[in-house]
Scaffold this motif. Structure first.
Motif, PDB file in Angstrom:
ATOM      1  N   GLY A  47      44.435  63.274  48.442  1.00  0.00           N
ATOM      2  CA  GLY A  47      45.878  63.591  47.771  1.00  0.00           C
ATOM      3  C   GLY A  47      46.009  62.461  46.900  1.00  0.00           C
ATOM      4  N   ALA A  48      46.934  62.670  45.990  1.00  0.00           N
ATOM      5  CA  ALA A  48      47.467  61.457  44.986  1.00  0.00           C
ATOM      6  C   ALA A  48      48.615  62.038  44.456  1.00  0.00           C
ATOM      7  N   GLY A  49      49.609  61.099  44.141  1.00  0.00           N
ATOM      8  CA  GLY A  49      50.999  61.584  43.525  1.00  0.00           C
ATOM      9  C   GLY A  49      52.164  60.523  43.604  1.00  0.00           C
ATOM     10  N   PHE A  50      53.191  61.035  43.453  1.00  0.00           N
ATOM     11  CA  PHE A  50      54.390  59.998  43.494  1.00  0.00           C
ATOM     12  C   PHE A  50      55.023  60.123  44.796  1.00  0.00           C
ATOM     13  N   GLY A  51      55.562  58.960  45.137  1.00  0.00           N
ATOM     14  CA  GLY A  51      55.934  58.823  46.494  1.00  0.00           C
ATOM     15  C   GLY A  51      55.325  57.937  47.683  1.00  0.00           C
ATOM     16  N   LYS A  52      55.836  57.751  48.456  1.00  0.00           N
ATOM     17  CA  LYS A  52      54.971  57.126  49.805  1.00  0.00           C
ATOM     18  C   LYS A  52      53.962  58.035  50.194  1.00  0.00           C
ATOM     19  N   PRO A  53      52.769  57.200  50.487  1.00  0.00           N
ATOM     20  CA  PRO A  53      51.728  58.310  51.127  1.00  0.00           C
ATOM     21  C   PRO A  53      52.098  58.959  52.459  1.00  0.00           C
ATOM     22  N   PRO A  54      51.469  60.021  52.847  1.00  0.00           N
ATOM     23  CA  PRO A  54      51.846  60.707  53.821  1.00  0.00           C
ATOM     24  C   PRO A  54      51.474  59.982  55.172  1.00  0.00           C
ATOM     25  N   VAL A  55      50.608  58.866  55.151  1.00  0.00           N
ATOM     26  CA  VAL A  55      50.444  58.105  56.389  1.00  0.00           C
ATOM     27  C   VAL A  55      50.358  56.440  55.861  1.00  0.00           C
ATOM     28  N   THR A  56      50.567  55.771  56.648  1.00  0.00           N
ATOM     29  CA  THR A  56      50.529  54.195  56.441  1.00  0.00           C
ATOM     30  C   THR A  56      49.440  53.921  55.444  1.00  0.00           C
ATOM     31  N   ALA A  57      49.783  53.099  54.247  1.00  0.00           N
ATOM     32  CA  ALA A  57      48.854  52.671  53.361  1.00  0.00           C
ATOM     33  C   ALA A  57      48.074  51.661  54.145  1.00  0.00           C
ATOM     34  N   ASP A  58      46.505  51.752  53.758  1.00  0.00           N
ATOM     35  CA  ASP A  58      45.583  50.556  54.192  1.00  0.00           C
ATOM     36  C   ASP A  58      45.630  49.343  53.175  1.00  0.00           C
ATOM     37  N   VAL A  59      45.995  49.649  52.041  1.00  0.00           N
ATOM     38  CA  VAL A  59      46.112  48.622  50.868  1.00  0.00           C
ATOM     39  C   VAL A  59      47.344  49.051  50.005  1.00  0.00           C
ATOM     40  N   VAL A  60      48.220  48.019  49.615  1.00  0.00           N
ATOM     41  CA  VAL A  60      48.889  48.048  48.688  1.00  0.00           C
ATOM     42  C   VAL A  60      48.947  47.051  47.602  1.00  0.00           C
ATOM     43  N   MET A  61      49.040  47.840  46.336  1.00  0.00           N
ATOM     44  CA  MET A  61      48.644  47.227  45.130  1.00  0.00           C
ATOM     45  C   MET A  61      49.917  47.237  44.171  1.00  0.00           C
ATOM     46  N   SER A  62      50.122  45.976  43.727  1.00  0.00           N
ATOM     47  CA  SER A  62      51.316  46.030  42.782  1.00  0.00           C
ATOM     48  C   SER A  62      50.908  45.710  41.287  1.00  0.00           C
ATOM     49  N   MET A  63      51.327  46.313  40.285  1.00  0.00           N
ATOM     50  CA  MET A  63      50.912  45.963  38.961  1.00  0.00           C
ATOM     51  C   MET A  63      51.942  46.506  38.095  1.00  0.00           C
TER      52      MET A  63
END
Length: 108
Positions: A47-63
């Protein structure tokens, strides 16, 4: 452009990507269409989209949203922004599992 990019990513996902990646990526984007977006390559079907992922993220990228679109589509200055270059130049900040971040880069 950001929402359109995530629609393309969602459309390009396959069970193969989910099986081989097994990671959830959260993007904190600044600028136009900024906010929290995600790519889930862990849950069945992905899945992909706007908002927080349905489960905890393994990687957070900021840009910036501009750099995100350049990195995924090459739109903007006519050439793709390579994730490694973006990271080295400080345009991309990564928290979490670096090997998963590299897997995502290869998938691009």
């Amino acid at each position: 452009p950001v929402a359109a990019t995530f629609r393309v990513i969602q459309g390009a996902m396959s069970e193969e990507h989910v099986r081989t990646t097994q990671g959830v990526f959260q993007f904190e984007l600044s600028g136009e269409e900024g906010g929290t977006w995600y790519i889930d390559l862990k849950s069945q079907g992905g899945g992909a989209g706007f908002g927080k992922p349905p489960v905890t993220a393994d990687v957070v990228m900021s840009m910036s949203s501009t750099d995100f679109v350049k990195m995924f589509t090459g739109e903007g200055q006519g050439r793709k922004l390579k994730p490694t270059l973006a990271f080295m130049s400080g345009k991309l900040r990564i928290k979490g599992n670096m090997s998963l971040a590299i897997k995502l880069e290869k998938m691009l």
